[in-house]
Design a protein around this motif. Structure first.
Motif, PDB file in Angstrom:
ATOM      1  N   MET A   1     -13.381  11.176   1.223  1.00  0.00           N
ATOM      2  CA  MET A   1     -12.337  10.311   1.750  1.00  0.00           C
ATOM      3  C   MET A   1     -11.548   9.704   0.601  1.00  0.00           C
ATOM      4  N   THR A   2     -10.252   9.686   0.733  1.00  0.00           N
ATOM      5  CA  THR A   2      -9.370   9.092  -0.260  1.00  0.00           C
ATOM      6  C   THR A   2      -8.913   7.725   0.241  1.00  0.00           C
ATOM      7  N   VAL A   3      -9.148   6.694  -0.532  1.00  0.00           N
ATOM      8  CA  VAL A   3      -8.722   5.355  -0.146  1.00  0.00           C
ATOM      9  C   VAL A   3      -7.635   4.912  -1.117  1.00  0.00           C
ATOM     10  N   LEU A   4      -6.422   4.750  -0.596  1.00  0.00           N
ATOM     11  CA  LEU A   4      -5.319   4.238  -1.403  1.00  0.00           C
ATOM     12  C   LEU A   4      -5.212   2.747  -1.127  1.00  0.00           C
ATOM     13  N   ASP A   5      -5.560   1.953  -2.107  1.00  0.00           N
ATOM     14  CA  ASP A   5      -5.558   0.501  -1.936  1.00  0.00           C
ATOM     15  C   ASP A   5      -4.452  -0.093  -2.791  1.00  0.00           C
ATOM     16  N   PHE A   6      -3.718  -1.017  -2.207  1.00  0.00           N
ATOM     17  CA  PHE A   6      -2.636  -1.677  -2.927  1.00  0.00           C
ATOM     18  C   PHE A   6      -2.344  -2.974  -2.204  1.00  0.00           C
ATOM     19  N   VAL A   7      -1.570  -3.812  -2.824  1.00  0.00           N
ATOM     20  CA  VAL A   7      -1.175  -5.074  -2.210  1.00  0.00           C
ATOM     21  C   VAL A   7       0.188  -4.888  -1.540  1.00  0.00           C
ATOM     22  N   LEU A   8       0.243  -5.161  -0.245  1.00  0.00           N
ATOM     23  CA  LEU A   8       1.498  -5.066   0.491  1.00  0.00           C
ATOM     24  C   LEU A   8       2.063  -6.475   0.672  1.00  0.00           C
ATOM     25  N   PRO A   9       3.092  -6.835  -0.096  1.00  0.00           N
ATOM     26  CA  PRO A   9       3.669  -8.178   0.046  1.00  0.00           C
ATOM     27  C   PRO A   9       4.224  -8.389   1.450  1.00  0.00           C
ATOM     28  N   ALA A  10       4.082  -9.606   1.957  1.00  0.00           N
ATOM     29  CA  ALA A  10       4.533  -9.911   3.317  1.00  0.00           C
ATOM     30  C   ALA A  10       6.022  -9.639   3.503  1.00  0.00           C
ATOM     31  N   GLU A  11       6.798  -9.799   2.436  1.00  0.00           N
ATOM     32  CA  GLU A  11       8.243  -9.594   2.570  1.00  0.00           C
ATOM     33  C   GLU A  11       8.621  -8.129   2.744  1.00  0.00           C
ATOM     34  N   GLU A 281     -10.442  16.896   1.770  1.00  0.00           N
ATOM     35  CA  GLU A 281     -11.516  17.891   1.734  1.00  0.00           C
ATOM     36  C   GLU A 281     -11.290  18.976   2.786  1.00  0.00           C
ATOM     37  N   ARG A 282     -10.817  18.598   3.955  1.00  0.00           N
ATOM     38  CA  ARG A 282     -10.536  19.575   4.999  1.00  0.00           C
ATOM     39  C   ARG A 282      -9.241  20.323   4.711  1.00  0.00           C
ATOM     40  N   GLY A 283      -8.219  19.593   4.239  1.00  0.00           N
ATOM     41  CA  GLY A 283      -6.931  20.196   3.935  1.00  0.00           C
ATOM     42  C   GLY A 283      -6.137  20.508   5.191  1.00  0.00           C
ATOM     43  N   VAL A 284      -4.966  21.108   4.997  1.00  0.00           N
ATOM     44  CA  VAL A 284      -4.111  21.523   6.107  1.00  0.00           C
ATOM     45  C   VAL A 284      -3.912  23.032   6.030  1.00  0.00           C
ATOM     46  N   ARG A 298      -5.364   1.153   2.689  1.00  0.00           N
ATOM     47  CA  ARG A 298      -6.648   1.613   3.205  1.00  0.00           C
ATOM     48  C   ARG A 298      -6.559   2.246   4.589  1.00  0.00           C
ATOM     49  N   ALA A 299      -5.359   2.451   5.120  1.00  0.00           N
ATOM     50  CA  ALA A 299      -5.224   3.065   6.443  1.00  0.00           C
ATOM     51  C   ALA A 299      -5.776   4.484   6.421  1.00  0.00           C
ATOM     52  N   SER A 300      -6.421   4.882   7.508  1.00  0.00           N
ATOM     53  CA  SER A 300      -7.030   6.218   7.555  1.00  0.00           C
ATOM     54  C   SER A 300      -5.978   7.319   7.485  1.00  0.00           C
ATOM     55  N   HIS A 301      -4.742   7.030   7.930  1.00  0.00           N
ATOM     56  CA  HIS A 301      -3.683   8.044   7.848  1.00  0.00           C
ATOM     57  C   HIS A 301      -3.423   8.473   6.404  1.00  0.00           C
ATOM     58  N   LEU A 302      -3.730   7.628   5.441  1.00  0.00           N
ATOM     59  CA  LEU A 302      -3.472   7.969   4.048  1.00  0.00           C
ATOM     60  C   LEU A 302      -4.297   9.168   3.598  1.00  0.00           C
ATOM     61  N   ASP A 303      -5.455   9.390   4.225  1.00  0.00           N
ATOM     62  CA  ASP A 303      -6.218  10.596   3.923  1.00  0.00           C
ATOM     63  C   ASP A 303      -5.425  11.847   4.280  1.00  0.00           C
ATOM     64  N   MET A 304      -4.766  11.813   5.441  1.00  0.00           N
ATOM     65  CA  MET A 304      -3.940  12.949   5.855  1.00  0.00           C
ATOM     66  C   MET A 304      -2.800  13.160   4.873  1.00  0.00           C
ATOM     67  N   SER A 309       0.073  15.905   0.239  1.00  0.00           N
ATOM     68  CA  SER A 309       0.842  15.642  -0.984  1.00  0.00           C
ATOM     69  C   SER A 309       0.010  15.696  -2.255  1.00  0.00           C
ATOM     70  N   GLY A 310      -1.322  15.532  -2.125  1.00  0.00           N
ATOM     71  CA  GLY A 310      -2.155  15.305  -3.308  1.00  0.00           C
ATOM     72  C   GLY A 310      -2.206  13.823  -3.614  1.00  0.00           C
ATOM     73  N   THR A 311      -3.306  13.380  -4.175  1.00  0.00           N
ATOM     74  CA  THR A 311      -3.480  11.948  -4.410  1.00  0.00           C
ATOM     75  C   THR A 311      -2.562  11.414  -5.509  1.00  0.00           C
ATOM     76  N   ALA A 312      -2.260  12.215  -6.512  1.00  0.00           N
ATOM     77  CA  ALA A 312      -1.437  11.731  -7.622  1.00  0.00           C
ATOM     78  C   ALA A 312      -0.029  11.394  -7.148  1.00  0.00           C
ATOM     79  N   LEU A 313       0.586  12.311  -6.374  1.00  0.00           N
ATOM     80  CA  LEU A 313       1.942  12.054  -5.875  1.00  0.00           C
ATOM     81  C   LEU A 313       1.936  10.895  -4.890  1.00  0.00           C
ATOM     82  N   LEU A 314       0.934  10.832  -4.029  1.00  0.00           N
ATOM     83  CA  LEU A 314       0.883   9.758  -3.052  1.00  0.00           C
ATOM     84  C   LEU A 314       0.786   8.400  -3.742  1.00  0.00           C
ATOM     85  N   ASP A 315      -0.053   8.307  -4.763  1.00  0.00           N
ATOM     86  CA  ASP A 315      -0.191   7.048  -5.498  1.00  0.00           C
ATOM     87  C   ASP A 315       1.136   6.661  -6.155  1.00  0.00           C
ATOM     88  N   ARG A 316       1.815   7.634  -6.742  1.00  0.00           N
ATOM     89  CA  ARG A 316       3.089   7.329  -7.394  1.00  0.00           C
ATOM     90  C   ARG A 316       4.137   6.904  -6.370  1.00  0.00           C
TER      91      ARG A 316
END
Length: 339
Positions: A1-11, A281-284, A298-304, A309-316
């Motif tokens: 599982m890939t967990v993309l964690d970041f701070v989402l400002p309220a604005e 891990e499953r891929g498309v 941390r949304a589960s959709h981020l795994d999809m 896209s790959g984790t590197a591009l998604l993080d960027r």
């Protein structure tokens, strides 16, 4: 599982539809990431026809949004009708005001307007979603779609980041023809008839799938649960014969297509309920790219998304989106992930 964690400002939460912010539907921003180069670019959604190529296939979800929230008279509770199950029961969620309600118990009976009742039979997930028996005194049975009842008594589901109600039309897409989604398949919201005409004129093919999406609590980030879907023979044939890229409009379209995929990557006509979970891990097998909204930390959709896209591009892409002030949620901006 890939967990993309970041701070989402309220604005950066979109509180209102873009039309209420002085924009057209297709005037929202579009962040474009290209996996082959790792590049991220900034556009408007109106640039989409220039970003695609002749022969590309856009796969869109034709599910329309139901007014799936019904107030319980005499209380501050609401029932969110999520998903009709194969056995005729429903998955429902209870909310107190705009907040999650966790004090429900099996056997609770909720009396709704118009003579309807909802009886909670068993918890489905962490006490948030419940199996429920739904009855009315207007002739509807538990195994009958209740879209007519919801049209009379329901309101669109909204969460705390949307402080005021908006009409059901604000939660519909130009492709929605069959009511059944508890929440809007929001990746398609910026499309207009004019933009669709430009896409078709540019040689982009547009084909439908159906997936009725249920409630996706912003607090829980839960995995998908069974949702009804359909992929037609026409769509399967167009996708299998595509000369360009197959690009899904929304995570719902990805789930529908991948649920109909054969092991060799071709698509079969198929309908039913899917609980497919797509991870890196499953891929498309079918989808080359994705047009989607911006998802919460941390949304589960981020795994999809990482599977596509790959984790590197998604993080960027998400780092750029936060830094550049893109807006999140169903009334926010869009992200196009290309091969």
């Amino acid at each position: 599982m890939t967990v993309l964690d970041f701070v989402l400002p309220a604005e950066l939460e979109a509180h209102d539809p873009p039309e209420a912010r002085g924009l057209t539907r297709d005037g929202v921003r579009l962040l474009v990431g290209r996996r082959a180069t790792g590049e991220v670019g900034h556009h408007r959604f109106t640039d989409l026809p220039d970003l695609l190529q002749p022969g590309d296939v856009l796969v869109v979800n034709t599910s329309a949004t139901m007014p799936a929230a019904v107030r319980v008279p005499g209380s501050d509770l609401s029932v969110h009708f999520s998903t009709e199950l194969p056995d005729g029961q429903w998955l429902v969620e209870l909310r107190r005001g705009l907040a999650q309600y966790s004090a429900a118990r099996a056997g609770d009976v909720l009396a709704l307007p118009g003579g309807a009742t909802v009886t909670l039979t068993a918890p489905y997930s962490r006490g948030r979603l419940w199996h429920a028996q739904v009855t009315t005194d207007t002739g509807l049975r538990t195994d009958t779609p209740i879209s007519d009842y919801l049209r009379e008594h329901g309101q669109p589901i909204r969460y705390g980041y949307v402080p005021r109600p908006w009409p059901l039309a604000s939660y519909q897409t130009v492709f929605g023809t069959e009511p059944g989604s508890a929440e809007m398949p929001s990746a398609a919201r910026p499309f207009t008839h004019e933009l669709v005409t430009r896409l078709v004129s540019a040689g982009v093919l547009i084909v439908p799938v159906l997936l009725h999406t249920g409630v996706a609590s912003p607090e829980a980030h839960e995995r998908p649960y069974p949702e009804r879907f359909a992929v037609s023979e026409h769509t399967a044939r167009v996708v299998n014969q595509a000369t360009g890229r197959v690009l899904a409009v929304g995570t719902t379209a990805v789930r529908a297509l991948e649920s109909a995929a054969r092991p060799d990557g071709t698509v079969a006509a198929k309908a039913g309920w899917t609980d497919l979970i797509i991870t890196p891990e499953r891929g498309v097998r079918v989808v080359d790219g994705l047009l989607t909204g911006l998802h919460e930390p941390r949304a589960s959709h981020l795994d999809m998304l990482a599977a596509i896209s790959g984790t590197a591009l998604l993080d960027r892409a998400y780092t750029e989106a936060v830094a550049a002030g893109y807006l999140w949620h169903e009334f926010g901006d869009l992200n196009l992930l290309l091969p």
